[in-house]
Motif scaffolding. Structure first.
Motif, PDB file in Angstrom:
ATOM      1  N   SER A   1      -3.828 -26.973  20.738  1.00  0.00           N
ATOM      2  CA  SER A   1      -1.933 -27.930  20.241  1.00  0.00           C
ATOM      3  C   SER A   1      -2.011 -28.617  21.778  1.00  0.00           C
ATOM      4  O   SER A   1      -2.803 -28.375  22.683  1.00  0.00           O
ATOM      5  CB  SER A   1      -1.385 -27.073  19.848  1.00  0.00           C
ATOM      6  OG  SER A   1      -0.855 -26.297  20.903  1.00  0.00           O
ATOM      7  N   ASP A   2      -0.783 -29.467  21.877  1.00  0.00           N
ATOM      8  CA  ASP A   2      -0.585 -29.233  22.925  1.00  0.00           C
ATOM      9  C   ASP A   2       0.436 -28.875  23.818  1.00  0.00           C
ATOM     10  O   ASP A   2       1.404 -28.898  24.645  1.00  0.00           O
ATOM     11  CB  ASP A   2      -0.017 -31.519  23.148  1.00  0.00           C
ATOM     12  CG  ASP A   2      -0.540 -32.599  22.516  1.00  0.00           C
ATOM     13  OD1 ASP A   2      -2.122 -32.249  22.953  1.00  0.00           O
ATOM     14  OD2 ASP A   2      -0.533 -33.454  21.401  1.00  0.00           O
ATOM     15  N   SER A   3       1.048 -27.750  23.157  1.00  0.00           N
ATOM     16  CA  SER A   3       2.007 -26.912  23.578  1.00  0.00           C
ATOM     17  C   SER A   3       1.860 -26.508  25.415  1.00  0.00           C
ATOM     18  O   SER A   3       0.703 -26.045  25.498  1.00  0.00           O
ATOM     19  CB  SER A   3       2.196 -25.818  22.791  1.00  0.00           C
ATOM     20  OG  SER A   3       2.076 -24.350  23.808  1.00  0.00           O
ATOM     21  N   PRO A   4       2.879 -25.961  25.809  1.00  0.00           N
ATOM     22  CA  PRO A   4       2.953 -25.871  27.228  1.00  0.00           C
ATOM     23  C   PRO A   4       1.965 -24.610  27.601  1.00  0.00           C
ATOM     24  O   PRO A   4       1.255 -24.610  28.032  1.00  0.00           O
ATOM     25  CB  PRO A   4       4.145 -26.239  27.629  1.00  0.00           C
ATOM     26  CG  PRO A   4       4.957 -25.897  26.565  1.00  0.00           C
ATOM     27  CD  PRO A   4       4.265 -26.811  25.509  1.00  0.00           C
TER      28      PRO A   4
ATOM     29  N   GLU B   1      -2.486 -19.386  25.518  1.00  0.00           N
ATOM     30  CA  GLU B   1      -3.636 -19.309  24.680  1.00  0.00           C
ATOM     31  C   GLU B   1      -4.951 -19.046  24.712  1.00  0.00           C
ATOM     32  O   GLU B   1      -5.785 -17.770  23.967  1.00  0.00           O
ATOM     33  CB  GLU B   1      -3.112 -20.269  23.467  1.00  0.00           C
ATOM     34  CG  GLU B   1      -1.312 -20.045  22.780  1.00  0.00           C
ATOM     35  CD  GLU B   1      -0.938 -18.765  22.274  1.00  0.00           C
ATOM     36  OE1 GLU B   1      -2.434 -18.147  22.585  1.00  0.00           O
ATOM     37  OE2 GLU B   1      -0.162 -18.119  22.783  1.00  0.00           O
ATOM     38  N   LEU B   2      -5.573 -19.778  24.988  1.00  0.00           N
ATOM     39  CA  LEU B   2      -7.173 -20.247  25.607  1.00  0.00           C
ATOM     40  C   LEU B   2      -7.433 -18.630  26.277  1.00  0.00           C
ATOM     41  O   LEU B   2      -8.782 -18.223  25.910  1.00  0.00           O
ATOM     42  CB  LEU B   2      -7.457 -21.599  25.709  1.00  0.00           C
ATOM     43  CG  LEU B   2      -9.026 -22.160  25.899  1.00  0.00           C
ATOM     44  CD1 LEU B   2     -10.184 -21.515  25.002  1.00  0.00           C
ATOM     45  CD2 LEU B   2      -8.837 -22.945  26.387  1.00  0.00           C
ATOM     46  N   GLN B   3      -6.778 -18.358  27.363  1.00  0.00           N
ATOM     47  CA  GLN B   3      -7.286 -17.597  28.108  1.00  0.00           C
ATOM     48  C   GLN B   3      -6.981 -15.777  27.360  1.00  0.00           C
ATOM     49  O   GLN B   3      -7.834 -15.121  27.008  1.00  0.00           O
ATOM     50  CB  GLN B   3      -6.552 -17.326  29.483  1.00  0.00           C
ATOM     51  CG  GLN B   3      -6.571 -16.052  30.313  1.00  0.00           C
ATOM     52  CD  GLN B   3      -8.144 -15.949  30.398  1.00  0.00           C
ATOM     53  OE1 GLN B   3      -8.236 -17.618  31.054  1.00  0.00           O
ATOM     54  NE2 GLN B   3      -8.927 -15.494  31.337  1.00  0.00           N
ATOM     55  N   GLU B   4      -6.153 -15.974  26.409  1.00  0.00           N
ATOM     56  CA  GLU B   4      -5.411 -14.927  25.753  1.00  0.00           C
ATOM     57  C   GLU B   4      -6.974 -14.693  24.265  1.00  0.00           C
ATOM     58  O   GLU B   4      -7.379 -13.996  24.093  1.00  0.00           O
ATOM     59  CB  GLU B   4      -4.506 -15.075  24.986  1.00  0.00           C
ATOM     60  CG  GLU B   4      -4.460 -13.906  23.630  1.00  0.00           C
ATOM     61  CD  GLU B   4      -4.149 -12.334  24.949  1.00  0.00           C
ATOM     62  OE1 GLU B   4      -4.528 -11.154  23.833  1.00  0.00           O
ATOM     63  OE2 GLU B   4      -3.707 -12.427  25.817  1.00  0.00           O
ATOM     64  N   LEU B   5      -7.485 -15.853  23.812  1.00  0.00           N
ATOM     65  CA  LEU B   5      -8.681 -16.027  23.233  1.00  0.00           C
ATOM     66  C   LEU B   5      -9.752 -14.993  23.544  1.00  0.00           C
ATOM     67  O   LEU B   5     -10.739 -15.199  22.875  1.00  0.00           O
ATOM     68  CB  LEU B   5      -8.313 -17.519  22.451  1.00  0.00           C
ATOM     69  CG  LEU B   5      -9.650 -17.284  21.101  1.00  0.00           C
ATOM     70  CD1 LEU B   5      -9.832 -16.605  20.117  1.00  0.00           C
ATOM     71  CD2 LEU B   5      -9.730 -19.121  20.981  1.00  0.00           C
ATOM     72  N   HIS B   6      -9.981 -16.255  25.070  1.00  0.00           N
ATOM     73  CA  HIS B   6     -11.338 -15.734  25.347  1.00  0.00           C
ATOM     74  C   HIS B   6     -11.112 -14.163  25.723  1.00  0.00           C
ATOM     75  O   HIS B   6     -12.323 -13.177  25.455  1.00  0.00           O
ATOM     76  CB  HIS B   6     -11.381 -16.729  27.259  1.00  0.00           C
ATOM     77  CG  HIS B   6     -12.905 -16.350  27.955  1.00  0.00           C
ATOM     78  ND1 HIS B   6     -12.807 -15.935  28.538  1.00  0.00           N
ATOM     79  CD2 HIS B   6     -13.726 -16.640  27.652  1.00  0.00           C
ATOM     80  CE1 HIS B   6     -14.088 -16.076  29.301  1.00  0.00           C
ATOM     81  NE2 HIS B   6     -14.841 -15.895  28.487  1.00  0.00           N
TER      82      HIS B   6
END
Length: 89
Positions: free
Chosen positions: A47-50, A55-60
């Protein structure tokens, strides 16, 4: 639905490692709620969320944890990894 025996290498809660009949290598069984959470993290990261980068780091981080557990379990059972190790994973 059918019922078959599987080999259980680890029955750690929320991260069992099993080998399905006919498969050479074990896999990780991802519970539905965990799969939903991972998809949610991925969607937020897209998303374009700040907070997308967070979130990407948490997923990784979560995926790396799953992979580390998988590698540990296979090593404990002297099963080779089904892939070549790379420094970025």
């Amino acid at each position: 639905m059918r019922v078959e025996n599987v080999e259980i290498f680890s029955d750690q809660s929320n991260l069992p490692v099993i080998r399905h009949p006919g498969r050479r290598f074990p896999g990780v069984l991802v519970q539905g709620d965990t799969l939903h959470m991972l998809c949610g993290l991925a969607a937020e990261a897209l998303s374009d969320s700040p907070d997308a980068r967070i979130e990407l780091q948490e997923l990784h981080t979560r995926l790396l944890g799953m992979l580390a557990h998988y590698k540990t379990v296979l090593n404990e059972h002297q099963v080779p990894l089904p892939y070549a190790e790379t420094p970025d994973a």
